[in-house]
Design a protein around this motif. Structure first.
Motif, PDB file in Angstrom:
ATOM      1  N   THR A 178       0.871  -1.175   0.000  1.00 18.43           N
ATOM      2  CA  THR A 178       0.000   0.000   0.000  1.00 18.43           C
ATOM      3  C   THR A 178       0.907   1.224   0.000  1.00 18.43           C
ATOM      4  N   LEU A 205      -5.290  -3.185   1.713  1.00 19.47           N
ATOM      5  CA  LEU A 205      -6.069  -1.944   1.784  1.00 19.47           C
ATOM      6  C   LEU A 205      -7.279  -2.110   2.702  1.00 19.47           C
ATOM      7  N   PRO A 262      -7.938   1.217   6.719  1.00 21.95           N
ATOM      8  CA  PRO A 262      -8.937   2.132   6.176  1.00 21.95           C
ATOM      9  C   PRO A 262      -8.406   3.528   5.858  1.00 21.95           C
ATOM     10  N   ARG A 313      -6.754   4.600  -1.570  1.00 27.29           N
ATOM     11  CA  ARG A 313      -7.294   3.454  -2.301  1.00 27.29           C
ATOM     12  C   ARG A 313      -6.628   3.297  -3.660  1.00 27.29           C
ATOM     13  N   ARG A 314      -5.374   2.870  -3.606  1.00 26.64           N
ATOM     14  CA  ARG A 314      -4.579   2.588  -4.810  1.00 26.64           C
ATOM     15  C   ARG A 314      -3.763   1.340  -4.516  1.00 26.64           C
ATOM     16  N   THR A 358      -9.306   5.183  -8.144  1.00 28.21           N
ATOM     17  CA  THR A 358      -9.654   5.214  -6.725  1.00 28.21           C
ATOM     18  C   THR A 358     -11.076   4.742  -6.436  1.00 28.21           C
ATOM     19  N   ASP A 359     -12.051   5.205  -7.182  1.00 28.67           N
ATOM     20  CA  ASP A 359     -13.440   4.808  -6.914  1.00 28.67           C
ATOM     21  C   ASP A 359     -13.633   3.303  -7.114  1.00 28.67           C
ATOM     22  N   THR A 392     -11.900   1.437  -4.294  1.00 30.18           N
ATOM     23  CA  THR A 392     -12.685   1.555  -3.065  1.00 30.18           C
ATOM     24  C   THR A 392     -13.796   0.512  -3.048  1.00 30.18           C
ATOM     25  N   ARG A 393     -14.472   0.328  -4.175  1.00 29.79           N
ATOM     26  CA  ARG A 393     -15.519  -0.698  -4.265  1.00 29.79           C
ATOM     27  C   ARG A 393     -14.923  -2.100  -4.134  1.00 29.79           C
ATOM     28  N   VAL A 421     -12.234  -3.009  -2.546  1.00 35.43           N
ATOM     29  CA  VAL A 421     -11.738  -3.256  -1.188  1.00 35.43           C
ATOM     30  C   VAL A 421     -12.846  -3.831  -0.302  1.00 35.43           C
ATOM     31  N   HIS A 428      -9.913  -8.387  -8.372  1.00 38.12           N
ATOM     32  CA  HIS A 428     -10.285  -7.119  -8.984  1.00 38.12           C
ATOM     33  C   HIS A 428     -10.055  -7.238 -10.483  1.00 38.12           C
TER      34      HIS A 428
END
Length: 152
Positions: free
Chosen positions: A8, A63, A67, A71-72, A119-120, A123-124, A126, A133
Motif C-alpha cells: 500500500t 487496503l 482504512p 485506495r490505490r 480510486t473509486d 474503493t468498491r 476493497v 479485482h
C-alpha cells in the motif's frame, strides 16, 4: 527470481524509510513451477503479468486492513536469489511464494501503482478483497527513484 510484493502507499513509505520490506515470512507472487504447469501455452511475459495481477489482488486485502490508506493498489517488483524463495503451500494461488527474510530496497526494481483515476473502483473492490479485482485499470510503472514522490 522476479517477485511481486503486494503493498500500500503507507507501507511503501515505511519501506523507503526503513530501507527494506520487513515481516517474516513475506508472501509474494512469482512465476512458479505450479503457475507454469497450468500455463496453457502462455509465454513467460504473460505468466509474469499473471503473478503481478495476483499481487495486485493481494494488495486489496492490505487496503481492507488499513482504512486510512489511499485506495490505490501497490505492487513492488524485486529480484532475489532463488534460494530465498520457496513455494507458499497455504494459498489457493499458484503464483504465491514465501520470501525468507527482509527484501532490501536495493533489490526492488520498480513499483506498479494504480492511477488516481482508479480510486473509486478500488474503493468498491476493497469491500470484497477476496473476490479479486477485474477491471480496465492497469497499474502504472514507476522507477525506484520516483517512489519518494508518491509517498510525500
Amino acid at each position: 527470481m522476479r517477485i511481486y510484493l503486494p503493498s500500500t502507499l503507507p507501507a511503501l513509505a515505511t519501506v523507503l524509510a526503513d530501507g527494506e520490506v520487513r515481516g517474516a515470512p513475506i508472501t509474494a507472487f512469482a512465476v512458479t513451477a505450479e503457475l507454469s504447469a497450468g500455463a496453457g501455452g502462455r509465454d513467460g511475459e504473460e505468466l509474469e503479468y499473471e503473478a503481478l495481477r495476483a499481487a495486485a489482488d493481494a494488495s486489496l486485502a492490505l487496503l481492507a486492513e488499513d482504512p486510512q490508506a489511499p485506495r490505490r493498489r501497490v505492487v513492488l517488483a524485486a529480484d532475489l536469489p532463488d534460494k530465498l524463495i520457496s513455494p507458499c503451500p497455504d494459498t489457493l494461488h499458484p503464483a504465491a511464494v514465501t520470501v525468507a527474510g527482509a527484501v532490501p530496497l536495493k533489490r526492488i526494481a520498480s513499483a506498479h501503482i494504480d492511477d488516481t483515476d482508479a480510486t473509486d473502483d478500488i474503493t468498491r473492490a476493497v469491500a470484497a478483497p477476496d473476490a479479486g479485482h477485474d477491471d480496465e485499470h492497469e497499474l502504472l510503472w514507476y522507477a525506484t527513484q520516483e517512489l519518494k514522490y508518491l509517498v510525500e
